[in-house]
Write an enzyme that holds these catalytic residues in place. Structure first.
Site, PDB file in Angstrom:
ATOM      1  N   THR A 123       2.174 -10.264 -46.582  1.00 58.91           N
ATOM      2  CA  THR A 123       1.896  -8.562 -46.635  1.00 58.91           C
ATOM      3  C   THR A 123       0.807  -8.462 -47.562  1.00 58.91           C
ATOM      4  O   THR A 123       0.666  -8.753 -48.460  1.00 58.91           O
ATOM      5  CB  THR A 123       3.482  -8.153 -47.329  1.00 58.91           C
TER       6      THR A 123
ATOM      7  N   LYS B 129       4.813  -2.203 -42.439  1.00 61.23           N
ATOM      8  CA  LYS B 129       5.429  -2.802 -43.737  1.00 61.23           C
ATOM      9  C   LYS B 129       5.227  -1.958 -44.856  1.00 61.23           C
ATOM     10  O   LYS B 129       6.241  -1.720 -45.770  1.00 61.23           O
ATOM     11  CB  LYS B 129       4.692  -4.370 -43.806  1.00 61.23           C
TER      12      LYS B 129
ATOM     13  N   LYS C 150       3.707  -5.042 -55.711  1.00 61.35           N
ATOM     14  CA  LYS C 150       2.596  -5.275 -54.849  1.00 61.35           C
ATOM     15  C   LYS C 150       2.494  -4.246 -53.380  1.00 61.35           C
ATOM     16  O   LYS C 150       1.429  -3.716 -53.176  1.00 61.35           O
ATOM     17  CB  LYS C 150       2.532  -6.738 -54.378  1.00 61.35           C
TER      18      LYS C 150
END
Length: 307
Positions: free
Chosen positions: A96, A171, A246
């Site tokens: 990611t 995502k 994150k």
């Protein structure tokens, strides 16, 4: 299966994913910097090699699962992963990372004579271990037929989201929804506590009405209503708070860059950044409920900032 897969990044996510490929019959050659990750992968049947380029040499497909975008770009280029692979190798990055980094990685792979997909996952460590991940794929549709059998061995759903970088876009948008939802659910439970309403009563109402969401019914942030949620297991991470911090940071950066009015997303990013640097460093992201509970009296009655 006779296909040879190179796998770089054998940590909490990549390790179980590589193991599932071995179980599915693929020949997997893998590398990780951490000795414990290499040992666990070897025990699962992965042929562990001494450097990333060795994993790519002779592979039909190379999969990477790394912490941040600079790691992907570095291992692709400076560390020689792209150079070590045979022409036309399919590179699938399941990390990611920032959308811009994903597009840069795709361009680097194409310049080197390869094909590339970005395919970040949803489902966390639990999903990686159970092979129930969802893969959000960006890149050319013509490369999906080769990628899908491998992704199916590691997960249960594959969604082609669009051109290079679209998987990463999906995502971070998905996780912005989850992060905001978890804070909303946590605030509701803390409010219920202050009003004398039990966790079970609120859950029974909200889970069968308009308040229903994944953060409530699967990852409920308070002990009791959902026995399998991290809240019932000391907030042991299913999806760790630093990972949520994150992802929300990536979403916040994208929102700022695009001039998107995302007030809740930006505030959620701030809350999770603080939580991940403190008590939540080794906890599931649902542990944010305790920050909300402990901070409920830190603001004065008029809602302004304390001090």
């Amino acid at each position: 299966m006779n296909a040879h897969v190179g796998f770089v990044g054998l940590g909490h996510m990549g390790g179980p994913m590589a193991a599932h490929l071995v179980k599915a019959g693929y020949r997997v050659r893998g590398f990780d910097l951490a000795p414990e990750a290499r040992a666990a992968a070897a025990e699962a049947g992965v042929q562990v090699v001494g450097a990333a380029p060795e994993a790519a040499a002779g592979a039909d497909v190379v999969i990477t699962m790394l912490p941040v975008g600079r790691h992907v770009l570095s291992v692709y280029q400076e560390e020689g992963l792209l150079a070590a692979a045979a022409p036309g190798t399919l590179f699938i990055d399941c990390s990611t990372i920032d959308v811009a980094d994903a597009r840069a990685a795709h361009e680097a792979a194409v310049r080197a004579g390869h094909r590339a997909l970005d395919a970040p996952v949803s489902g966390g460590v639990v999903g990686a271990e159970a092979a129930t991940l969802t893969f959000m794929v960006g890149g050319g549709a013509e490369d999906l037929p080769q990628a899908e059998p491998l992704l199916a061995a590691m997960g249960r759903k594959v969604v082609h989201c669009g051109p290079p970088g679209a998987g990463q876009a999906a995502k971070i948008c998905n996780n912005m929804i989850v992060g905001i939802s978890m804070i909303a659910v946590s605030e509701a439970f803390v409010l219920a506590e202050s009003l004398g309403l039990s966790h079970e009563a609120l859950y029974d109402v909200a889970s069968t009405s308009s308040g229903q969401c994944w953060a409530l019914t699967v990852n409920c942030p308070v002990p009791g209503p959902v026995p399998t949620s991290p809240a019932n297991h000391g907030y042991r991470p299913g999806f760790a708070a630093p990972l949520m911090a994150k992802d929300l940071g990536l979403a916040a950066s994208a929102a700022r860059a695009g001039g998107v009015n995302a007030e809740l997303g930006l505030r959620a990013a701030e809350l999770y950044a603080e939580f991940a640097q403190g008590a939540g460093a080794h906890e599931d992201f649902s542990g944010i409920v305790r920050v909300i509970r402990e901070g409920e009296n830190t603001r004065p009655p008029d809602g302004s900032s304390p001090g």
